[in-house]
Write a protein that holds these residues in place. Structure first.
Motif, PDB file in Angstrom:
ATOM      1  N   PHE A 152      14.033   8.082  -5.024  1.00  0.00           N
ATOM      2  CA  PHE A 152      12.948   8.260  -4.037  1.00  0.00           C
ATOM      3  C   PHE A 152      13.454   9.063  -2.842  1.00  0.00           C
ATOM      4  O   PHE A 152      12.823  10.015  -2.394  1.00  0.00           O
TER       5      PHE A 152
ATOM      6  N   VAL B 153      10.221   5.780   2.407  1.00  0.00           N
ATOM      7  CA  VAL B 153       9.360   5.819   1.233  1.00  0.00           C
ATOM      8  C   VAL B 153       8.848   4.420   0.921  1.00  0.00           C
ATOM      9  O   VAL B 153       7.651   4.144   0.990  1.00  0.00           O
ATOM     10  N   ALA B 154       9.749   3.492   0.611  1.00  0.00           N
ATOM     11  CA  ALA B 154       9.331   2.130   0.243  1.00  0.00           C
ATOM     12  C   ALA B 154       8.701   1.429   1.444  1.00  0.00           C
ATOM     13  O   ALA B 154       9.229   1.463   2.558  1.00  0.00           O
ATOM     14  N   SER B 155       7.566   0.787   1.213  1.00  0.00           N
ATOM     15  CA  SER B 155       6.787   0.218   2.310  1.00  0.00           C
ATOM     16  C   SER B 155       7.551  -0.815   3.133  1.00  0.00           C
ATOM     17  O   SER B 155       7.460  -0.813   4.357  1.00  0.00           O
TER      18      SER B 155
ATOM     19  N   SER C 241       5.127   8.685   1.938  1.00  0.00           N
ATOM     20  CA  SER C 241       4.519   8.048   0.762  1.00  0.00           C
ATOM     21  C   SER C 241       4.498   6.526   0.737  1.00  0.00           C
ATOM     22  O   SER C 241       4.302   5.941  -0.318  1.00  0.00           O
ATOM     23  N   SER C 242       4.678   5.884   1.890  1.00  0.00           N
ATOM     24  CA  SER C 242       4.543   4.418   1.917  1.00  0.00           C
ATOM     25  C   SER C 242       3.069   4.058   1.885  1.00  0.00           C
ATOM     26  O   SER C 242       2.314   4.445   2.768  1.00  0.00           O
ATOM     27  N   THR C 243       2.662   3.292   0.889  1.00  0.00           N
ATOM     28  CA  THR C 243       1.234   3.088   0.657  1.00  0.00           C
ATOM     29  C   THR C 243       0.686   1.724   1.078  1.00  0.00           C
ATOM     30  O   THR C 243      -0.521   1.509   1.053  1.00  0.00           O
TER      31      THR C 243
ATOM     32  N   TYR D 256       5.053  -3.551  -1.068  1.00  0.00           N
ATOM     33  CA  TYR D 256       4.315  -2.588  -1.885  1.00  0.00           C
ATOM     34  C   TYR D 256       3.760  -3.254  -3.154  1.00  0.00           C
ATOM     35  O   TYR D 256       2.569  -3.190  -3.444  1.00  0.00           O
TER      36      TYR D 256
ATOM     37  N   TYR E 105       9.024  -0.836  -8.793  1.00  0.00           N
ATOM     38  CA  TYR E 105       9.813   0.388  -8.716  1.00  0.00           C
ATOM     39  C   TYR E 105      10.505   0.621 -10.059  1.00  0.00           C
ATOM     40  O   TYR E 105      10.777  -0.309 -10.818  1.00  0.00           O
TER      41      TYR E 105
ATOM     42  N   ASP F  20       2.587   4.413  -8.115  1.00  0.00           N
ATOM     43  CA  ASP F  20       3.490   5.512  -7.765  1.00  0.00           C
ATOM     44  C   ASP F  20       4.975   5.128  -7.813  1.00  0.00           C
ATOM     45  O   ASP F  20       5.831   6.000  -7.955  1.00  0.00           O
ATOM     46  N   GLY F  21       5.269   3.829  -7.735  1.00  0.00           N
ATOM     47  CA  GLY F  21       6.659   3.367  -7.813  1.00  0.00           C
ATOM     48  C   GLY F  21       7.354   3.710  -9.128  1.00  0.00           C
ATOM     49  O   GLY F  21       8.571   3.580  -9.259  1.00  0.00           O
TER      50      GLY F  21
ATOM     51  N   ASP G 248       7.323   6.749 -10.271  1.00  0.00           N
ATOM     52  CA  ASP G 248       7.604   8.182 -10.221  1.00  0.00           C
ATOM     53  C   ASP G 248       9.083   8.488  -9.999  1.00  0.00           C
ATOM     54  O   ASP G 248       9.533   8.664  -8.874  1.00  0.00           O
TER      55      ASP G 248
ATOM     56  N   HIS H 278       0.513  10.763  -6.615  1.00  0.00           N
ATOM     57  CA  HIS H 278      -0.023  11.563  -5.517  1.00  0.00           C
ATOM     58  C   HIS H 278      -0.382  12.990  -5.911  1.00  0.00           C
ATOM     59  O   HIS H 278      -1.149  13.650  -5.240  1.00  0.00           O
TER      60      HIS H 278
ATOM     61  N   LEU I 247       7.037  12.517  -5.051  1.00  0.00           N
ATOM     62  CA  LEU I 247       7.767  12.222  -3.812  1.00  0.00           C
ATOM     63  C   LEU I 247       8.194  13.488  -3.098  1.00  0.00           C
ATOM     64  O   LEU I 247       8.124  13.585  -1.876  1.00  0.00           O
TER      65      LEU I 247
HETATM   66  N1  PHE Z   1       4.269   3.884  -2.416  1.00  0.00           N
HETATM   67  C1  PHE Z   1       5.557   3.256  -2.540  1.00  0.00           C
HETATM   68  C2  PHE Z   1       5.709   2.195  -1.458  1.00  0.00           C
HETATM   69  O1  PHE Z   1       4.917   2.133  -0.569  1.00  0.00           O
HETATM   70  C3  PHE Z   1       6.675   4.223  -2.457  1.00  0.00           C
HETATM   71  C4  PHE Z   1       6.625   5.358  -3.426  1.00  0.00           C
HETATM   72  C5  PHE Z   1       5.864   6.482  -3.167  1.00  0.00           C
HETATM   73  C6  PHE Z   1       7.335   5.326  -4.588  1.00  0.00           C
HETATM   74  C7  PHE Z   1       5.789   7.548  -4.072  1.00  0.00           C
HETATM   75  C8  PHE Z   1       7.285   6.362  -5.495  1.00  0.00           C
HETATM   76  C9  PHE Z   1       6.480   7.462  -5.248  1.00  0.00           C
HETATM   77  O2  PHE Z   1       6.621   1.406  -1.432  1.00  0.00           O
END
Ligand code: PHE
Length: 342
Positions: free
Chosen positions: A8, A68-70, A91-93, A141, A193, A217-218, A220, A240, A268
């Protein structure tokens, strides 16, 4: 950049570096070059806190891109918020990330949407109405995404026959998978993940569990198929962007990235690139060249054409964007299936 989610950080950093070089080559921000300072938090929330403190107090940065990781973004975000330095997560969702405060932004969609996307895909596209959920209790996440999936799946008439958990870092999932198998689900949603997901896939197939594997997305990572082998093939996950998107914005980005790194950019990398570009755009528009000026300009981001779609930052400092569903078709090969709009 190290630890069990290392790809990531590595992927995101590639996207960010490419964007910063591009911005500087084009003259920088009102004649000033951006300098990029990067540290590795080793995938640890406590380390993310230390690093962000250091970036702010020692390096005196005026804007932070990450994490990246929430769970790590939530931890690091509290520090950025306290010092009033804007932070933009590629990309933290998880919804909680930007709820930390008015300094925290993101250029990606959030998990209530991502969870609904996979629930809708399971029911509408795959016509599978009996699901099991296997979530990582240690990741905000995963916990959030599992909840949002379950909510929408049930609302659409699906049945959740099992909802069990593991703990990030586990390697043996057989007892939970045995209990899941006894419930006979059609789909197994694993919003984790890639390292654990790969192992879960292998062990699920070893136990004879036949459910279609679904995730978010984890998944990816180029390591997903390395760890999961044949067991993960045929699985679907939301993401994404797709590098197969034929639009010129995506194809230019893919070509440029391939020339620079010799590989196809992941979601990512695309999110990292977009985050840096959105940050630069805000810096150019800012009324003053200060963290405060950058924060205010970020909040006003509208219709910014990114690689991952059109980016508008809303009142909650999130981006509202479509998601794509990808299918795992071979080693490091994820092929585009469909786009789901908010
Ligand atoms: N969305 C994941 C999270 O919030 C992180 C992530 C984003 C992982 C994109 C892989 C690709 O923890």
């Amino acid at each position: 950049m190290t630890g069990s989610e290392s790809t990531f950080g590595v992927s995101t950093h590639k996207g960010i570096s490419m964007a910063i070089d591009e911005i500087n080559k084009a003259g920088g921000i009102n004649g000033k070059k951006i300098s990029l300072k990067s540290y590795d938090d080793q995938g640890q929330a406590a380390e993310a806190v230390t690093i962000v403190t250091k970036l702010i107090t020692q390096d005196k940065v005026s804007l932070i891109l990450g994490e990246v990781a929430s769970s790590r973004s939530i931890a690091a975000g509290t520090v950025a918020q306290q010092y009033k330095i804007p932070m933009l997560s590629p990309s933290s969702t998880n919804p909680k990330v930007t709820q930390v405060g008015d300094q925290i932004f993101r250029v990606c969609f959030i998990d209530p949407f991502q969870g609904a996307v996979m629930a809708r895909f399971a029911i509408n596209n795959l016509k599978l109405k009996k699901a099991a959920v296997f979530r990582d209790i240690k990741a905000d996440y995963s916990m959030g995404l599992a909840n949002f999936f379950v909510e929408e799946y049930k609302k659409m008439g699906g049945e959740v026959v099992a909802d069990v958990s593991y703990s990030g870092g586990d390697m043996d999932f057989k007892s939970q998978l045995t209990s899941i198998k006894s419930k006979n689900p059609d789909v197994l949603f694993v919003p984790g993940y890639y390292t654990e997901v790969g192992l879960v896939a292998r062990q699920a197939r070893e136990l004879g569990l036949k459910a279609v594997l679904l995730g978010g997305d984890g998944w990816d990572s180029e390591k997903l198929t390395e760890i999961g082998g044949d067991a993960i093939l045929g699985g679907y996950f939301s993401n994404h962007y797709s590098h197969e998107d034929q639009s010129p914005v995506v194809q230019n980005f893919v070509a440029q990235f391939k020339a620079r790194y010799g590989e196809v950019p992941s979601g990512l990398a695309a999110q990292g690139y977009d985050a840096a570009m959105v940050a630069a755009d805000a810096m150019k528009r800012a009324k003053e060249m200060t963290p405060r000026g950058f924060r205010d300009a970020l909040a006003e981001t509208k219709n910014f054409q990114g690689v991952t779609g059109m980016i508008t930052i809303n009142e909650q400092r999130n981006a509202v964007k479509p998601a794509v569903v990808l299918k795992v078709v071979g080693p490091q090969k994820f092929s585009y299936v469909t786009t789901i709009n908010p």
